[in-house]
Design a protein around this motif. Structure first.
Motif, PDB file in Angstrom:
ATOM      1  N   ARG A 130       0.831  -1.216   0.000  1.00 50.28           N
ATOM      2  CA  ARG A 130       0.000   0.000   0.000  1.00 50.28           C
ATOM      3  C   ARG A 130       0.853   1.250   0.000  1.00 50.28           C
ATOM      4  N   VAL A 131       1.946   1.231   0.769  1.00 45.09           N
ATOM      5  CA  VAL A 131       2.841   2.397   0.800  1.00 45.09           C
ATOM      6  C   VAL A 131       3.469   2.624  -0.565  1.00 45.09           C
ATOM      7  N   ARG A 132       3.912   1.549  -1.220  1.00 40.35           N
ATOM      8  CA  ARG A 132       4.503   1.681  -2.544  1.00 40.35           C
ATOM      9  C   ARG A 132       3.477   2.178  -3.569  1.00 40.35           C
ATOM     10  N   ALA A 133       2.240   1.704  -3.456  1.00 45.33           N
ATOM     11  CA  ALA A 133       1.216   2.149  -4.398  1.00 45.33           C
ATOM     12  C   ALA A 133       0.926   3.636  -4.219  1.00 45.33           C
ATOM     13  N   THR A 170       1.643   6.537  -7.029  1.00 44.92           N
ATOM     14  CA  THR A 170       0.576   7.445  -7.467  1.00 44.92           C
ATOM     15  C   THR A 170       0.989   8.893  -7.300  1.00 44.92           C
ATOM     16  N   ALA A 171       1.626   9.205  -6.163  1.00 48.98           N
ATOM     17  CA  ALA A 171       2.060  10.580  -5.923  1.00 48.98           C
ATOM     18  C   ALA A 171       3.128  11.008  -6.929  1.00 48.98           C
ATOM     19  N   ILE A 172       4.074  10.106  -7.219  1.00 47.80           N
ATOM     20  CA  ILE A 172       5.123  10.436  -8.188  1.00 47.80           C
ATOM     21  C   ILE A 172       4.532  10.633  -9.577  1.00 47.80           C
ATOM     22  N   ALA A 173       3.590   9.762  -9.959  1.00 48.49           N
ATOM     23  CA  ALA A 173       2.970   9.900 -11.275  1.00 48.49           C
ATOM     24  C   ALA A 173       2.197  11.201 -11.387  1.00 48.49           C
ATOM     25  N   ALA A 174       1.465  11.575 -10.326  1.00 47.76           N
ATOM     26  CA  ALA A 174       0.707  12.826 -10.354  1.00 47.76           C
ATOM     27  C   ALA A 174       1.641  14.027 -10.436  1.00 47.76           C
TER      28      ALA A 174
END
Length: 306
Positions: free
Chosen positions: A41-44, A48-52
């Protein structure tokens, strides 16, 4: 060293990441499994934050490059004028209803005619050779003929004949031209699906007492259609875009509605609006096609029925 039953069971549970046996109602996930799920969950969330963030940075950079490019004020005035976009949007939506109706009607006609042509090309026996030759000639001709030329011949040329009982409605003539061209493409898609079914399927059906027609209808065609759903959907996506070509005969669809405003204002923003409307209509169909393709690939990889 002696290992007790309780210790052995605990070690086995830890090695299996807490997966309990069938029927164990008192199952409690092991700490190792909980830690692993928390880590995922932490990696996901991090991904997501990096992609955004990267998407935001890329968008800002592209915006700055575009608005600071030479000639941008003139380009904005010519292609992205909000006043003309607001004027054109309702008229383009009104004309889009014609494109949607053409898609539905021509799509159904294309599927039926394409199936008939494909079946004609796969008929066996020397007695059916003329039918196979005609079907092959039809597909070769209309696949090689540019759609725009086909539309000009049918939409503009047929009314010039002034034949009794022949319509001059550009919508009907344009739909006929679209059906003639796309049925040739769809026929080849269906034929590829029919020929992809192993001959043993037909032989098994015949051994069970089915006639050739029954084997084709109940055994071969269902498998062929299921296998060819993704390319068929791609052809429908292309048909949806090409319905805008009926405007060459004067039919007021989304493209023609934009063209009327452009001819009056000499501003090309309505073309951009019409293009974005078609894109917005096409994207859901494209994503649905991708979903169907991925689903069929997963079933094929798992050995399921196509």
């Amino acid at each position: 060293m002696t290992v007790t039953k309780e210790e052995s069971g605990q070690e086995g549970a830890d090695d299996n990441d807490g997966v309990s046996g069938a029927g164990d109602d008192g199952y409690v996930p092991s700490q190792r499994r909980l830690d692993r799920e928390r880590y995922k969950r932490v990696r996901a969330r991090r991904a997501t934050a990096i992609a955004a963030l990267s998407t935001l940075v890329t968008g800002v950079v592209l915006y700055l490059v575009v608005v600071n490019a030479p000639g941008w004020p003139r380009t904005k005035e010519t292609f992205f004028d909000w006043q003309y976009a607001r004027e054109a949007f309702p008229k383009i939506l009104e004309g889009l209803w014609l494109n949607v109706r053409l898609l539905l009607i021509c799509g159904a006609a294309v599927l039926v005619l394409g199936m008939l042509i494909a079946v004609a090309r796969t008929l066996r026996g020397p007695v059916f050779f003329p039918l196979r030759a005609l079907a092959a000639a039809y597909t070769d001709f209309f696949r090689g003929l540019p759609l725009i030329i086909n539309l000009m011949i049918v939409v503009l040329g047929v009314p010039a004949l002034r034949l009794q009982g022949v319509t001059v409605d550009p919508v009907l003539l344009g739909g006929t031209a679209l059906t003639l061209t796309y049925s040739a493409y769809v026929a080849e898609v269906f034929r590829a699906g029919i020929e992809s079914v192993h001959p043993s399927q037909r032989a098994a059906a015949r051994s069970l007492g089915l006639t050739n027609r029954q084997a084709l209808r109940h055994v071969v065609l269902p498998q062929a259609v299921r296998r060819q759903v993704p390319p068929l959907l791609n052809d429908l996506v292309s048909l949806q875009k090409d319905t805008g070509l009926v405007s060459i005969g004067g039919a007021v669809d989304a493209v023609r509605a934009a063209d009327i405003i452009v001819g009056r204002s000499l501003n090309y923003t309505p073309y951009i609006v019409a293009g974005l409307v078609f894109v917005a209509l096409t994207i859901p169909m494209t994503r649905f096609t991708d979903w169907v393709t991925a689903r069929m690939d997963r079933r094929r990889a798992q050995g399921g029925t196509l």
